[in-house]
Structure formats: structure tokens, C-alpha cells
Design an enzyme around this catalytic site. Structure first.
Site, PDB file in Angstrom:
ATOM      1  CG  HIS A 140      -1.822  -0.908   1.491  1.00 47.89           C
ATOM      2  ND1 HIS A 140      -3.155  -0.601   1.443  1.00 47.89           N
ATOM      3  CD2 HIS A 140      -1.750  -2.233   1.738  1.00 47.89           C
ATOM      4  CE1 HIS A 140      -3.851  -1.694   1.654  1.00 47.89           C
ATOM      5  NE2 HIS A 140      -3.020  -2.704   1.833  1.00 47.89           N
ATOM      6  CG  HIS A 169      -2.477   2.130  11.127  1.00 45.92           C
ATOM      7  ND1 HIS A 169      -2.104   3.413  10.821  1.00 45.92           N
ATOM      8  CD2 HIS A 169      -3.813   2.112  11.042  1.00 45.92           C
ATOM      9  CE1 HIS A 169      -3.166   4.132  10.561  1.00 45.92           C
ATOM     10  NE2 HIS A 169      -4.216   3.380  10.692  1.00 45.92           N
ATOM     11  CD  GLU A 193      -5.898   6.885  11.407  1.00 49.97           C
ATOM     12  OE1 GLU A 193      -6.828   6.123  11.045  1.00 49.97           O
ATOM     13  OE2 GLU A 193      -4.698   6.565  11.348  1.00 49.97           O
ATOM     14  CG  HIS A 202      -9.865   4.341  14.897  1.00 54.18           C
ATOM     15  ND1 HIS A 202     -10.234   4.150  13.588  1.00 54.18           N
ATOM     16  CD2 HIS A 202     -10.713   3.571  15.635  1.00 54.18           C
ATOM     17  CE1 HIS A 202     -11.248   3.288  13.530  1.00 54.18           C
ATOM     18  NE2 HIS A 202     -11.558   2.927  14.765  1.00 54.18           N
ATOM     19  CG  HIS A 215      -7.294   2.165  13.865  1.00 49.96           C
ATOM     20  ND1 HIS A 215      -6.344   2.908  14.523  1.00 49.96           N
ATOM     21  CD2 HIS A 215      -7.308   2.638  12.600  1.00 49.96           C
ATOM     22  CE1 HIS A 215      -5.813   3.788  13.693  1.00 49.96           C
ATOM     23  NE2 HIS A 215      -6.369   3.638  12.503  1.00 49.96           N
TER      24      HIS A 215
HETATM   25 FE   LIG Z   1      -6.074   4.431  10.569  1.00 45.86          FE
END
Ligand SMILES: [Fe+2]
Length: 439
Positions: A292, A335, A341, A365, A371
Site C-alpha cells: 500500500h 496500525h 483519525e 481512532h 485499529h
Molecule cells: Fe487508521
């Protein structure tokens, strides 16, 4: 509704006249002794006078009466708007909210201002450093009321119902899947067409800008020409002491009465304007080999802090795209982040949590709170045949990512009654697949 006019512009010098008054913009100077049509000249500054040219923001407004003609400001009911980040205990858990409820107009009339609810935030408007995340739920248009933010900028994300926003610079129709930014000091009034809901990111102390592109090159992500600025529009309307101007100042609401509509700007020029953007125009970039890119690759707008590479807040989207990475667990990775976030969902189903995270709801989060995909998503994606596939078709999720450690308000934790009590359970079913004798 008459078709609204826009021009492209992101921080560019734009010029605009209401077509009813051609030649309303003074030629060759900003502040002549007498303006055309007997207008007043007024400058709206969005940066320190002495900012470098690349960050200097101001517009000149040519208006029927200047903004200064009003009765004194008085404190008004705050509703659920707050910047008191100490009203509830710190909450480090993963948080998720069901769709925020919109009252029916027959039960409780709420307009855009009375329907603002602060969910979380950090920092302080007096020292011009911080952010707040608000939810708006409304069912009634603002009538003879306008609003402006003395503390910072609003990035507005409608989720249900369109917003017809009249600003001093002209009108913006903003529908779900579009966003708009109303910058510090700009007066606006919101008309709605039924039950309406959305998210709002407020930043104190910086303006939103496009992220740098680095090795991506000159094109990609959100392109400047897709940001639209309204064309000048005015009304010459007297309302005999009955027009209310609402200012959010040092985190509190104040109101002042005046005799006329503030949308009396016949012409303007400058590079400090409200603007809107359709999220479908975002050019998505991602891995075409394996693994990613970090979600920063999906940044639409950033409000930079004074630390290089660190944002007060980024506005990030997860638009429809192709997933093609080989030998890769394609959903977002597990992560823990040194940033906070907040996520919202405008429409569709978010790939990492197909159930539970609903349009009009949200999740937070916080700093270093772990999460990632729920158990069902993990099992499915670990076994999936990796062919090119459409990801997030019909979906638009977004994230307000911030370097601030945000406090959640009492409204967010209790009063809204939308906080899920069992969110943590979506990871409880994750099981160990570890087998030391099998690689
Ligand atoms: Fe995240």
C-alpha cells in the site's frame, strides 16, 4: 433554482462582478475616492499583511454598506457548540457513532447554526492553534441570519441533503459528495431542503491548501482547476433591525442586529474566497505492484502546522478505484498512529468494515489507539483471489486526520446517544493463525 455560476480558482486572483452592475470593479486601484455605483470598498484579510506573496490572502469587496454598520454583539445560546475540551474525561478507546440523528422539523427546528454539535477537538482559538470537528444536523433554512467564524476556517462535508450557501462572494450549491471551504471571517447563510446532515472540520490558525505532489509531478490528486469559486451576487434588502449576524469568536457565539442583508457585495476581486470541490474529480494514485501507499496519498486538502510535514489536519478521501496489488493484503493495514483519525462515511460501504460503519455516522481512532479491519474483513481478504477489482464502488469515506490529540465532548460521549458501546467486539473474533511448524 436558477443555475449558479462559478469560476475556477484555488488561491488565484479572481475578479467578479454581478452582471446587473457592469463596471462595478474599480479600474487600476483598490480603494478609489469614490467607487463606481456609490459602493463602499472593504478589504477582507485572510493573512497577515506581511505574509510572503505565496501565502498572502486578501479580497476587496465592493458593497452597498460596509460590514461595520451593526449594533453591538451580545452573547447568545451556544447550543452544543463548545471548545471546552475538559468537560469530559479522556477517552482512549476506539469510538464509533451510529448515524447522528436529525430531528424532524415538526419536533424541533434547527438551522445550520443551531444544529451544530461539537464532537471532538483540541487546541485553542485565542492562540490560533487547534482544530474542532462538528456535526451539523438541520431541517430549517437560516432566515435573516448569517454566520461567520472569527476563529478559523470551516471545511463542510454534506452527507444528507444539499446546502445552498449564500456568501458575501456569491452562492454555492454544495451537494453530498462535494465539499466546500468557508474561510475565516466570510459571512454565509445556509438554505436547506429537508432533513440535512454533515460533518465540519474547523481549523484555527492555518488555511487549507493543496498538498505538495513531490515525485508525483505536476498532475494528480485534487487538481486546482476543479475548485470552484462563486460569482458575485448581491441583494439590496432592508430588514429594519431584524437581520442577525452571528460570530463565532474565541469559541463562543455572539449575535448582532443590523438593518440590511450582508449579501450586498456587488463586485469583488482577490485570492481569499470560499470554494467548493466535487470529490469525483479526485485523481486517485496508489500501488500498481504490491503493498500500500500510506493513506496520505488520498489527501485532498491540508492545513499545515508550523512543523514541516505535520498537519493541523488533513482532509483525506477513500474514493472508488481499482485494487490491483499482487501478493498483498489489500484492505487498510492494522496500525497505530501518532495522529488522530476521525472517519465519516458520505455514502456506500467502507471496505474495512462493511457492517457497522454507516453513512452519517463516524469513528475516532485516537493517538496510538490500535485499529484496522474487522475479523470478517481479515478472513475474507486473506483468502481472496487477487484479481483487479473495483474497490469502494458507490462509496465515499473520508478522514479528518490531525496531529492533535483530540478530546471528545459530552455531546459526543453521551448527549448524542449515538456512541456504540460494543465497537471493540468487531476485533474480538480475530484469531491466531500462528503455526511455528508451517511457514
Ligand atoms: Fe487508521
Amino acid at each position: 433554482m436558477a443555475e449558479l455560476k462559478y469560476m475556477p480558482g484555488f488561491g488565484n486572483e479572481c475578479v467578479s462582478e454581478d452582471p446587473r452592475c457592469p463596471g462595478a470593479l474599480p479600474e487600476g486601484q483598490n480603494n478609489p475616492q469614490v467607487c463606481p455605483y456609490g459602493l463602499y470598498a472593504e478589504q477582507l484579510s485572510g493573512s497577515a499583511f506581511t505574509c510572503p506573496r505565496s501565502t498572502n490572502k486578501r479580497s476587496w469587496l465592493y458593497r452597498i454598506l460596509p460590514s461595520v454598520c451593526h449594533k453591538p454583539f451580545k452573547p447568545m445560546d451556544q447550543g452544543h457548540l463548545t471548545h471546552n475540551w475538559d468537560e469530559a474525561e479522556a477517552e482512549p478507546n476506539q469510538l464509533r457513532w451510529k448515524p447522528f440523528e436529525i430531528p424532524r422539523a415538526s419536533e424541533k427546528k434547527l438551522d445550520f447554526v443551531s444544529g451544530l454539535h461539537t464532537l471532538c477537538g483540541a487546541g485553542e482559538p485565542k492562540s490560533r492553534n487547534g482544530i474542532a470537528i462538528h456535526i451539523f444536523t438541520c431541517n430549517t433554512s437560516m432566515i435573516n441570519r448569517c454566520f461567520y467564524n472569527s476563529d478559523g476556517d470551516f471545511l463542510i462535508v454534506p452527507q444528507q441533503g444539499k446546502l445552498l450557501i449564500t456568501t458575501e462572494f456569491g452562492k454555492l450549491l454544495v451537494e453530498p459528495n462535494e465539499i466546500c471551504v468557508i474561510q475565516q471571517g466570510m459571512r454565509f447563510s445556509v438554505e436547506v431542503f429537508g432533513e440535512t446532515r454533515g460533518y465540519m472540520l474547523e481549523v484555527y490558525g492555518a488555511h487549507f491548501e493543496l498538498p505538495d505532489l513531490g515525485p508525483i509531478g505536476a498532475n494528480g490528486l485534487a487538481n486546482p482547476r476543479d475548485f470552484l469559486v462563486p460569482v458575485a451576487w448581491y441583494e439590496d434588502r432592508q430588514v429594519a433591525g431584524d437581520y442577525t449576524v452571528i460570530s463565532k469568536y474565541q469559541g463562543k457565539l455572539f449575535s448582532a442586529q443590523q438593518d440590511f442583508s450582508p449579501f450586498n457585495v456587488v463586485a469583488w476581486h482577490g485570492n481569499y474566497t470560499p470554494y467548493k470541490y466535487n470529490l469525483d474529480n479526485f485523481m486517485v494514485i496508489n500501488s500498481v505492484a504490491f503493498d500500500h501507499a500510506d493513506p496520505s496519498i488520498f489527501t485532498v486538502l491540508t492545513a499545515k502546522s508550523t512543523r514541516p510535514g505535520v498537519a493541523l489536519a488533513d482532509f483525506v478521501i477513500f474514493p472508488p478505484r481499482w485494487g490491483v496489488a499482487n501478493n498483498t493484503f489489500r484492505p487498510p493495514y492494522y496500525h497505530r498512529n501518532c495522529m488522530s483519525e476521525f472517519m465519516g462515511l458520505i455514502k456506500g460501504r467502507y471496505e474495512a468494515k462493511e457492517e457497522g460503519f454507516q453513512p452519517g455516522g463516524g469513528s475516532l481512532h485516537s493517538m496510538m489507539t490500535p485499529h484496522g479491519p474487522d475479523a470478517e474483513c481479515f478472513e475474507k481478504a486473506s483468502k481472496a483471489r487477487l484479481e483487479p477489482e473495483r474497490v469502494a464502488e458507490g462509496t465515499m469515506a473520508f478522514m479528518f486526520e490531525s496531529s492533535f490529540s483530540m478530546a471528545v465532548t459530552t455531546w459526543g460521549l453521551k448527549t448524542s446517544n449515538c456512541l456504540e458501546k460494543t465497537y471493540y467486539k468487531c476485533w474480538e473474533q480475530l484469531k491466531s493463525h500462528f503455526n511455528p511448524s508451517c511457514k
